[in-house]
Write a protein that holds these residues in place. Structure first.
Motif, PDB file in Angstrom:
ATOM      1  N   LEU A 173       0.821  -1.211   0.000  1.00  0.00           N
ATOM      2  CA  LEU A 173       0.000   0.000   0.000  1.00  0.00           C
ATOM      3  C   LEU A 173       0.856   1.262   0.000  1.00  0.00           C
ATOM      4  N   GLN A 174       2.003   1.235   0.679  1.00  0.00           N
ATOM      5  CA  GLN A 174       2.903   2.376   0.598  1.00  0.00           C
ATOM      6  C   GLN A 174       3.362   2.599  -0.837  1.00  0.00           C
ATOM      7  N   GLY A 175       3.716   1.510  -1.523  1.00  0.00           N
ATOM      8  CA  GLY A 175       4.136   1.635  -2.911  1.00  0.00           C
ATOM      9  C   GLY A 175       3.037   2.206  -3.778  1.00  0.00           C
ATOM     10  N   PHE A 176       1.809   1.770  -3.567  1.00  0.00           N
ATOM     11  CA  PHE A 176       0.668   2.275  -4.334  1.00  0.00           C
ATOM     12  C   PHE A 176       0.475   3.770  -4.109  1.00  0.00           C
ATOM     13  N   LEU A 177       0.522   4.214  -2.857  1.00  0.00           N
ATOM     14  CA  LEU A 177       0.310   5.625  -2.551  1.00  0.00           C
ATOM     15  C   LEU A 177       1.458   6.492  -3.047  1.00  0.00           C
ATOM     16  N   VAL A 178       2.685   6.006  -2.890  1.00  0.00           N
ATOM     17  CA  VAL A 178       3.840   6.766  -3.368  1.00  0.00           C
ATOM     18  C   VAL A 178       3.799   6.908  -4.882  1.00  0.00           C
ATOM     19  N   ARG A 179       3.493   5.817  -5.588  1.00  0.00           N
ATOM     20  CA  ARG A 179       3.458   5.878  -7.052  1.00  0.00           C
ATOM     21  C   ARG A 179       2.379   6.842  -7.543  1.00  0.00           C
ATOM     22  N   ASN A 180       1.323   7.031  -6.762  1.00  0.00           N
ATOM     23  CA  ASN A 180       0.257   7.952  -7.143  1.00  0.00           C
ATOM     24  C   ASN A 180       0.424   9.346  -6.550  1.00  0.00           C
ATOM     25  N   GLY A 181       1.538   9.591  -5.869  1.00  0.00           N
ATOM     26  CA  GLY A 181       1.780  10.915  -5.300  1.00  0.00           C
ATOM     27  C   GLY A 181       0.739  11.312  -4.278  1.00  0.00           C
ATOM     28  N   TYR A 182       0.355  10.352  -3.398  1.00  0.00           N
ATOM     29  CA  TYR A 182      -0.724  10.619  -2.455  1.00  0.00           C
ATOM     30  C   TYR A 182      -0.185  10.643  -1.023  1.00  0.00           C
ATOM     31  N   PRO A 183      -0.553  11.663  -0.226  1.00  0.00           N
ATOM     32  CA  PRO A 183      -0.051  11.758   1.149  1.00  0.00           C
ATOM     33  C   PRO A 183      -0.506  10.584   2.017  1.00  0.00           C
ATOM     34  N   HIS A 184       0.322  10.189   2.948  1.00  0.00           N
ATOM     35  CA  HIS A 184      -0.015   9.147   3.919  1.00  0.00           C
ATOM     36  C   HIS A 184       1.076   9.148   4.982  1.00  0.00           C
ATOM     37  N   HIS A 185       0.814   8.500   6.101  1.00  0.00           N
ATOM     38  CA  HIS A 185       1.910   8.250   7.024  1.00  0.00           C
ATOM     39  C   HIS A 185       1.713   6.919   7.714  1.00  0.00           C
ATOM     40  N   LEU A 186       2.838   6.357   8.163  1.00  0.00           N
ATOM     41  CA  LEU A 186       2.885   5.015   8.722  1.00  0.00           C
ATOM     42  C   LEU A 186       3.179   5.095  10.209  1.00  0.00           C
ATOM     43  N   LEU A 187       2.391   4.355  11.000  1.00  0.00           N
ATOM     44  CA  LEU A 187       2.611   4.284  12.440  1.00  0.00           C
ATOM     45  C   LEU A 187       2.944   2.847  12.835  1.00  0.00           C
ATOM     46  N   ASP A 188       3.960   2.701  13.660  1.00  0.00           N
ATOM     47  CA  ASP A 188       4.359   1.392  14.169  1.00  0.00           C
ATOM     48  C   ASP A 188       3.662   1.175  15.506  1.00  0.00           C
ATOM     49  N   PRO A 189       2.846   0.137  15.635  1.00  0.00           N
ATOM     50  CA  PRO A 189       2.122  -0.071  16.896  1.00  0.00           C
ATOM     51  C   PRO A 189       3.022  -0.312  18.092  1.00  0.00           C
ATOM     52  N   VAL A 190       4.277  -0.654  17.857  1.00  0.00           N
ATOM     53  CA  VAL A 190       5.209  -0.863  18.962  1.00  0.00           C
ATOM     54  C   VAL A 190       5.611   0.470  19.593  1.00  0.00           C
ATOM     55  N   ALA A 191       5.681   1.522  18.758  1.00  0.00           N
ATOM     56  CA  ALA A 191       6.201   2.800  19.236  1.00  0.00           C
ATOM     57  C   ALA A 191       5.145   3.884  19.403  1.00  0.00           C
ATOM     58  N   ASP A 192       3.955   3.722  18.822  1.00  0.00           N
ATOM     59  CA  ASP A 192       2.949   4.781  18.835  1.00  0.00           C
ATOM     60  C   ASP A 192       1.745   4.371  19.671  1.00  0.00           C
ATOM     61  N   THR A 193       1.361   5.225  20.601  1.00  0.00           N
ATOM     62  CA  THR A 193       0.261   4.913  21.528  1.00  0.00           C
ATOM     63  C   THR A 193      -1.068   4.781  20.802  1.00  0.00           C
ATOM     64  N   ASP A 194      -1.391   5.741  19.909  1.00  0.00           N
ATOM     65  CA  ASP A 194      -2.655   5.675  19.183  1.00  0.00           C
ATOM     66  C   ASP A 194      -2.752   4.402  18.361  1.00  0.00           C
ATOM     67  N   ALA A 195      -1.645   4.044  17.719  1.00  0.00           N
ATOM     68  CA  ALA A 195      -1.639   2.823  16.925  1.00  0.00           C
ATOM     69  C   ALA A 195      -1.863   1.604  17.801  1.00  0.00           C
ATOM     70  N   ALA A 196      -1.221   1.581  18.963  1.00  0.00           N
ATOM     71  CA  ALA A 196      -1.366   0.443  19.875  1.00  0.00           C
ATOM     72  C   ALA A 196      -2.809   0.307  20.355  1.00  0.00           C
ATOM     73  N   GLU A 197      -3.479   1.445  20.575  1.00  0.00           N
ATOM     74  CA  GLU A 197      -4.876   1.403  21.024  1.00  0.00           C
ATOM     75  C   GLU A 197      -5.776   0.826  19.929  1.00  0.00           C
ATOM     76  N   LEU A 198      -5.524   1.209  18.686  1.00  0.00           N
ATOM     77  CA  LEU A 198      -6.315   0.657  17.589  1.00  0.00           C
ATOM     78  C   LEU A 198      -6.071  -0.846  17.439  1.00  0.00           C
ATOM     79  N   ILE A 199      -4.835  -1.252  17.604  1.00  0.00           N
ATOM     80  CA  ILE A 199      -4.511  -2.673  17.515  1.00  0.00           C
ATOM     81  C   ILE A 199      -5.264  -3.443  18.595  1.00  0.00           C
ATOM     82  N   ALA A 200      -5.292  -2.897  19.795  1.00  0.00           N
ATOM     83  CA  ALA A 200      -5.996  -3.564  20.893  1.00  0.00           C
ATOM     84  C   ALA A 200      -7.500  -3.644  20.613  1.00  0.00           C
ATOM     85  N   ARG A 201      -8.046  -2.625  19.964  1.00  0.00           N
ATOM     86  CA  ARG A 201      -9.483  -2.582  19.710  1.00  0.00           C
ATOM     87  C   ARG A 201      -9.881  -3.542  18.593  1.00  0.00           C
ATOM     88  N   TYR A 202      -9.066  -3.612  17.532  1.00  0.00           N
ATOM     89  CA  TYR A 202      -9.445  -4.406  16.369  1.00  0.00           C
ATOM     90  C   TYR A 202      -8.804  -5.791  16.346  1.00  0.00           C
TER      91      TYR A 202
END
Length: 571
Positions: A173-202
């Motif tokens: 998906l990163q490759g798809f977004l980069v090739r299309n020049g589309y903004p995005h950002h990646l969060l690692d659930p190990v290091a990011d609190t919000d990401a970890a909360e979503l992981i726990a929920r889903y």
């Protein structure tokens, strides 16, 4: 010259941190009263009260706003609820980015601070302004592109990808977004609190990576490229009653060239592509033998310029949209392209520019490791995964050479495996010299990869290859294998429509087609009148970027001839 996403991004990496926006004066230029006066005929006055939203993240933008009085706060908002102030704009400035050339969704929020008076220029009138007011249009166009560059840098308005950076879903998906020049950002659930909360929920399983949070807060589990595109508003709804002058299938160099020249000459153009603009050329790390770029240019940078040009002249870019079949019956005077969502795009003429798909060598378990250590292109995303590792690359053409040189700047060593006994017949001399000069590229001739080993659905671990001279096999640990072994024509969607192809599946054009007496064949017209073919998909084409661009320009004259003849009344 209009800058492009990749070029500007690279140039700005070392810019001073004195401003939050590199090239601030070019990104947010101030318009003079005289310039605003010239723009008034393209727009209409709009007033807003304090707190009103001029545009909102994830919703179609109405066009470009020119601020006559008052101020507008521009903020970034993502699906996790984070709101970040970006900039405050006031009288004499304009609000838009490159997506507003075609009415795409807004990537940021714009809220009135106090009473605001504006001049709203809708997308079609904005394109007219860029063409009619050349000097002013150049400044505006440059600013629109630079703003998208900044949004990509900040991930503003785009989806949030949550998952390990080396998971196959994240890389895809990163490759798809980069090739299309589309903004995005990646969060690692190990290091990011919000990401970890979503992981726990889903509670995602490994097959669910990554979780994707769209700007509206909806969460997707490892979506396909098409599902992601629809969730973030990349795909526009098809105008069912519209008949285009020309539909171009494929947005590589040939398709983009056709779109730019046809749209600039007043034809109504639609371009469909199943993944991203640029085609195989868009994945090239560096092209050094294309006319006019003595220092070289990346394939993405080159095709990004053409993509922006096509939008400037009004071409409708429908990406990602897969064309399933072509209906040549022309019952209502138009061809029909059946799309993957069941809709039918109608056009008076068709240009086949679907290029070729990466060829997959006959290795038994190859599919098990695609996206998990087996790659068909070499972008910065893949280069990051093989940093300081030894990698194996298969192929002896220009694409393979460009990839080997690029990867040699990241990997500890690149083992380049070639079936033949040399490179002279398949690769440009400048690339051969570059490869021979690289101390960490090892050439292995008369050899082929025969087997892959590893943990299915997890990662590649080992590669086995065989000498074509002695038959001796060897095995070594490799976590990344890059395959550049040629390509097969992407013409399956033409089955049954009457368009003639050769034994290899490439589209036959010109004198090779049987035409009725008194109707000489256009050099680029297929066996079906009104259907043309350009670029790598065409039988006999030179399979070069320059050749593809030239054919894309050349076919427009044939399109005018066909459309003009079709419009003449029968005698």
């Amino acid at each position: 010259m209009v800058a492009d996403i990749t070029t500007v991004n690279m140039a700005d990496e070392g810019a001073s941190a004195a401003s939050a926006f590199p090239r601030h004066e070019q990104t947010f230029p101030a318009l003079t009263p005289q310039e605003i006066a010239r723009m008034r005929r393209f727009g209409e006055a709009r007033s807003y009260k304090h707190g009103d939203m001029l545009f909102e993240t994830g919703k179609p933008g109405p066009g470009m706003f020119v601020l006559l009085s008052g101020h507008v706060a521009i903020t970034q908002r993502d699906g996790l609820g984070h709101v970040t102030p970006l900039i405050d704009q006031g009288p004499g400035q304009f609000l838009a980015e490159i997506g507003q050339l075609s009415g795409r969704v807004a990537l940021v929020d714009g809220q009135a601070e106090g009473d605001v008076e504006t001049l709203l220029i809708p997308p079609e009138r904005l394109r007219a302004l860029l063409v009619a007011e050349a000097d002013l249009g150049e400044r505006i166009m440059r600013a629109l592109i630079l703003r998208r560059v900044n949004l990509i840098r900040d991930g503003a308005g785009g989806p949030v990808l949550i998952g390990p950076s080396d998971s196959s879903g994240v890389v895809r998906l990163q490759g798809f977004l980069v090739r299309n020049g589309y903004p995005h950002h990646l969060l690692d659930p190990v290091a990011d609190t919000d990401a970890a909360e979503l992981i726990a929920r889903y509670s995602p399983s490994p097959a669910d990576w990554p979780l994707v949070v769209a700007p509206d807060g909806s969460v997707l589990r490892n979506p396909s490229e098409s599902e992601l595109a629809r969730a973030i508003g990349m795909i526009r709804a098809l105008a069912r009653d519209k008949v285009y002058d020309v539909a171009v299938v494929g947005s590589g160099p040939a398709g983009l060239s056709t779109a730019v020249y046809a749209a600039s000459e007043g034809l109504a153009v639609a371009v469909c592509d199943t993944r991203a603009f640029g085609g195989q050329a868009g994945a090239s790390a560096r092209i050094e033998n294309y006319l006019g770029f003595p220092t070289g240019i990346s394939g993405h940078a080159l095709t990004a310029r053409a993509f922006n040009q096509a939008q400037k002249f009004g071409a409708d870019m429908m990406i990602p949209v897969e064309v399933k079949s072509l209906d040549c019956s022309r019952d209502d005077g138009a061809f029909g392209l059946k799309l993957d969502d069941g809709e039918v795009l109608r056009a008076r003429s068709i240009v086949v520019a679907s290029g070729a798909r990466y060829r997959r060598p006959e290795i038994e378990n190859l599919a098990d490791f695609e996206g998990r250590g087996v790659w068909y292109w070499a972008s910065p995303i893949e280069a990051r995964l093989c940093a300081e590792q030894e990698v194996i690359l298969v192929g002896g053409g220009n694409s393979a050479g460009q990839a080997a040189v690029f990867l040699s700047g990241h990997a500890r060593r690149v083992h380049m495996v070639i079936r033949g006994g040399g490179l002279g017949s398949s690769m440009s001399r400048y690339l051969i010299e570059r490869i021979e000069a690289a101390p960490n590229i090892e050439l292995v001739f008369n050899t082929e990869v025969v087997a892959l080993e590893g943990t299915k659905d997890v990662a590649l671990e080992r590669v086995r290859w065989r000498s074509r001279l002695s038959g001796e096999c060897s095995t070594a640990d490799f976590r990344n294998l890059f395959l550049f072994v040629g390509a097969d024509p992407a013409t399956g969607w033409l089955d049954g429509c009457g368009v003639m192809v050769d034994r290899a599946g490439f589209v036959v054009t010109g004198a090779q087609c049987k035409k009725s007496e008194g109707q000489p064949a256009s050099a680029l017209e297929t066996s079906v009148p009104g259907v043309f073919a350009v670029g790598d998909v065409r039988s006999g084409s030179v399979k070069r970027v320059g050749g593809a661009i030239g054919e894309g320009a050349q076919v427009v004259a044939a399109l005018h001839g066909f459309l003009g003849d079709a419009a003449k009344p029968a005698l």
